[in-house]
Design an enzyme around this catalytic site. Structure first.
Site, PDB file in Angstrom:
ATOM      1  N   GLY A 127       0.763  -1.234   0.000  1.00 26.91           N
ATOM      2  CA  GLY A 127       0.000   0.000   0.000  1.00 26.91           C
ATOM      3  C   GLY A 127       0.792   1.282   0.000  1.00 26.91           C
ATOM      4  O   GLY A 127       0.236   2.351  -0.201  1.00 26.91           O
ATOM      5  N   LEU A 128       2.100   1.202   0.249  1.00 23.18           N
ATOM      6  CA  LEU A 128       2.902   2.423   0.321  1.00 23.18           C
ATOM      7  C   LEU A 128       3.927   2.493  -0.802  1.00 23.18           C
ATOM      8  O   LEU A 128       4.903   3.208  -0.712  1.00 23.18           O
ATOM      9  CB  LEU A 128       3.621   2.505   1.676  1.00 23.18           C
ATOM     10  CG  LEU A 128       2.703   2.587   2.894  1.00 23.18           C
ATOM     11  CD1 LEU A 128       3.515   2.518   4.176  1.00 23.18           C
ATOM     12  CD2 LEU A 128       1.879   3.861   2.869  1.00 23.18           C
ATOM     13  N   SER A 129       3.704   1.723  -1.856  1.00 23.05           N
ATOM     14  CA  SER A 129       4.589   1.688  -3.027  1.00 23.05           C
ATOM     15  C   SER A 129       5.953   1.113  -2.702  1.00 23.05           C
ATOM     16  O   SER A 129       6.975   1.612  -3.154  1.00 23.05           O
ATOM     17  CB  SER A 129       4.743   3.076  -3.662  1.00 23.05           C
ATOM     18  OG  SER A 129       5.539   3.934  -2.873  1.00 23.05           O
TER      19      SER A 129
ATOM     20  N   SER B 117       7.233  -1.543  -3.827  1.00 27.02           N
ATOM     21  CA  SER B 117       7.881  -2.054  -5.036  1.00 27.02           C
ATOM     22  C   SER B 117       8.642  -0.947  -5.749  1.00 27.02           C
ATOM     23  O   SER B 117       9.795  -1.121  -6.163  1.00 27.02           O
ATOM     24  CB  SER B 117       6.855  -2.691  -5.972  1.00 27.02           C
ATOM     25  OG  SER B 117       5.841  -1.767  -6.325  1.00 27.02           O
TER      26      SER B 117
ATOM     27  N   ALA C  30       9.682   1.818  -4.378  1.00 29.07           N
ATOM     28  CA  ALA C  30      10.741   2.288  -3.483  1.00 29.07           C
ATOM     29  C   ALA C  30      11.976   1.398  -3.546  1.00 29.07           C
ATOM     30  O   ALA C  30      13.112   1.891  -3.568  1.00 29.07           O
ATOM     31  CB  ALA C  30      10.221   2.368  -2.047  1.00 29.07           C
TER      32      ALA C  30
ATOM     33  N   ASP D 189       3.781   6.522  -8.148  1.00 30.50           N
ATOM     34  CA  ASP D 189       4.678   6.087  -7.076  1.00 30.50           C
ATOM     35  C   ASP D 189       6.088   6.623  -7.275  1.00 30.50           C
ATOM     36  O   ASP D 189       6.695   7.203  -6.368  1.00 30.50           O
ATOM     37  CB  ASP D 189       4.724   4.565  -7.008  1.00 30.50           C
ATOM     38  CG  ASP D 189       3.377   3.942  -6.674  1.00 30.50           C
ATOM     39  OD1 ASP D 189       2.473   4.681  -6.253  1.00 30.50           O
ATOM     40  OD2 ASP D 189       3.242   2.716  -6.838  1.00 30.50           O
TER      41      ASP D 189
END
Length: 396
Positions: A120-122, A124, A126, A168
């Site tokens: 949910g917080l990107s 991938s 990151a 993202d």
């Protein structure tokens, strides 16, 4: 828990050359729109992915994750051309995408660690950007911000097979602490809107449902295709020119055309389009509100974005829907929604710091009343806004 630097020293018996850090991101308004060239607003947060790395002159890339058991190893000149269906696929794809643009001469050995649960917080994006930052530094390569975003997106689109846009990557590259990123994904133009002195104070709360998710295995790509199908059909009804399906986007179809022909669309296509067009409007209104220091209005728009995600985008597990409903009723929360694709993962909220203890307590207690089996798996965190990707050794 050991840091990535401590783990690197333990495994390789030497200090790392440096540590790359890429923050996670939240998108309070603008969800599910970048792949159709919509507008978004986003913030990087002060939690993310860290990669401690050293240089390997033999061209081998050796990756150790503190979140997954399997170690990955491949050569910069012989990266597998198809995904291997493990966590390192994102970084194999990144290596191939970078090698298309620049000459790679050395590999790296690296220890990778994430500061929050996955989903949910990107994470991938990151991990890709942190990895690219390390690999570029080791090879004395300098990518522009635009090149970094494009390379990271290509790794997900072409190698992993996720039809994501640039939301993202842009948030994780462009973001600046105490600023809201306002981005047009059609042309890449963006504005960093400073937090007004008149704005009420806020913190970012992240509520993990206790269930992780993966985009590649979800219905994410189907939703993208439904948007493209709607755009293709609307163009045909209106007598507009259209070309390849995969090059069709809702941004190319005027809102007036959608209103004129939406009743002819299959129900699911119409719902996806309805979310996209209304989200576009919410983003523009949200940017105005942030610029004016009106956090209350911005928060309401974020809640409305979450509602549209449930009703029109038709995403959200029962766990995330429950979290969203609890947030709506909790004092001290300006606004919030699912974070990421919304199939599992987490919710984010902008909260009044004066209420932070009560907010975390209320949301946790109410959520675990509904899902007691997730006690021990559910978690919550408080974060602040942050700058984009960096090398912690001091080199941007």
């Amino acid at each position: 828990m050991k840091t990535v630097e401590e783990t690197f020293l333990q495994i390789y018996k030497k200090e790392p050359a440096d540590t790359a850090f890429c923050p996670y991101r939240i998108c309070p308004i603008g969800a599910h729109s970048d792949h159709q060239y919509g507008k978004i607003t986003g913030l990087a947060i002060d939690k993310g992915i860290r990669i401690a790395y050293g240089v390997k002159q033999n061209g081998v890339i050796e990756l150790i994750s503190m979140n997954f058991e399997k170690r990955a190893q491949f050569h910069i000149a012989q990266t597998p051309e198809t995904k291997q269906n493990d966590w390192a696929d994102y970084l194999r794809g990144a290596t191939i995408a970078l090698a298309k643009r620049r000459t790679l001469q050395v590999g790296i050995c690296a220890v990778i660690g994430g500061e929050l649960p996955i989903g949910g917080l990107s994470s991938s994006a990151a991990v890709i950007i942190a990895f690219l930052t390390a690999l570029c530094r080791a090879n004395h390569i300098k990518l522009s911000a635009e090149e970094m975003i494009e390379t990271a997106q290509e790794a997900e689109n072409k190698y992993v097979g996720v039809a994501c846009g640039t939301l993202d990557q842009s948030c994780e590259v462009y973001s600046k602490k105490n600023h809201l990123l306002y981005l047009d994904t059609q042309n890449g133009g963006y504005e960093l809107i400073p937090t007004s002195p008149a704005m009420k104070p806020y913190k970012i709360a992240v509520f993990f449902s206790g269930i992780e998710r993966t985009l590649a295995g979800s219905k994410f790509n189907m939703r993208v295709d439904e948007c493209r199908s709607a755009a293709y059909a609307l163009k045909a009804y209106a007598g507009m020119e259209y070309g390849k399906f995969e090059e069709t986007h809702l941004r190319e179809v005027p809102y007036e055309i959608y209103l004129q022909y939406k009743d002819k669309l299959p129900t699911n296509w119409a719902k996806r389009a309805e979310h996209w067009y209304t989200e576009f409007s919410r983003v523009e209104e949200g940017a105005k509100a942030w610029r004016a220091g009106d956090l209350v209005t911005y928060g309401k728009l974020s809640f409305e974005s979450g509602k549209s995600s449930i009703e029109n985008w038709e995403t959200g597990s029962e766990e995330l829907k429950t979290l969203y409903e609890i947030m709506l009723k909790t004092d001290g929360i300006y606004g919030g929604r699912f974070s990421g694709a919304g199939f599992k993962g987490c919710c984010m909220a902008l909260i009044d710091p004066a209420f932070e203890e009560a907010v975390l307590k209320t949301v946790t207690e109410e959520y675990l009343k509904v899902f007691p089996a997730l006690s021990g798996k559910y978690s919550c965190y408080l974060c602040n806004s942050a700058d984009g990707v960096s090398l912690l050794g001091g080199n941007k």
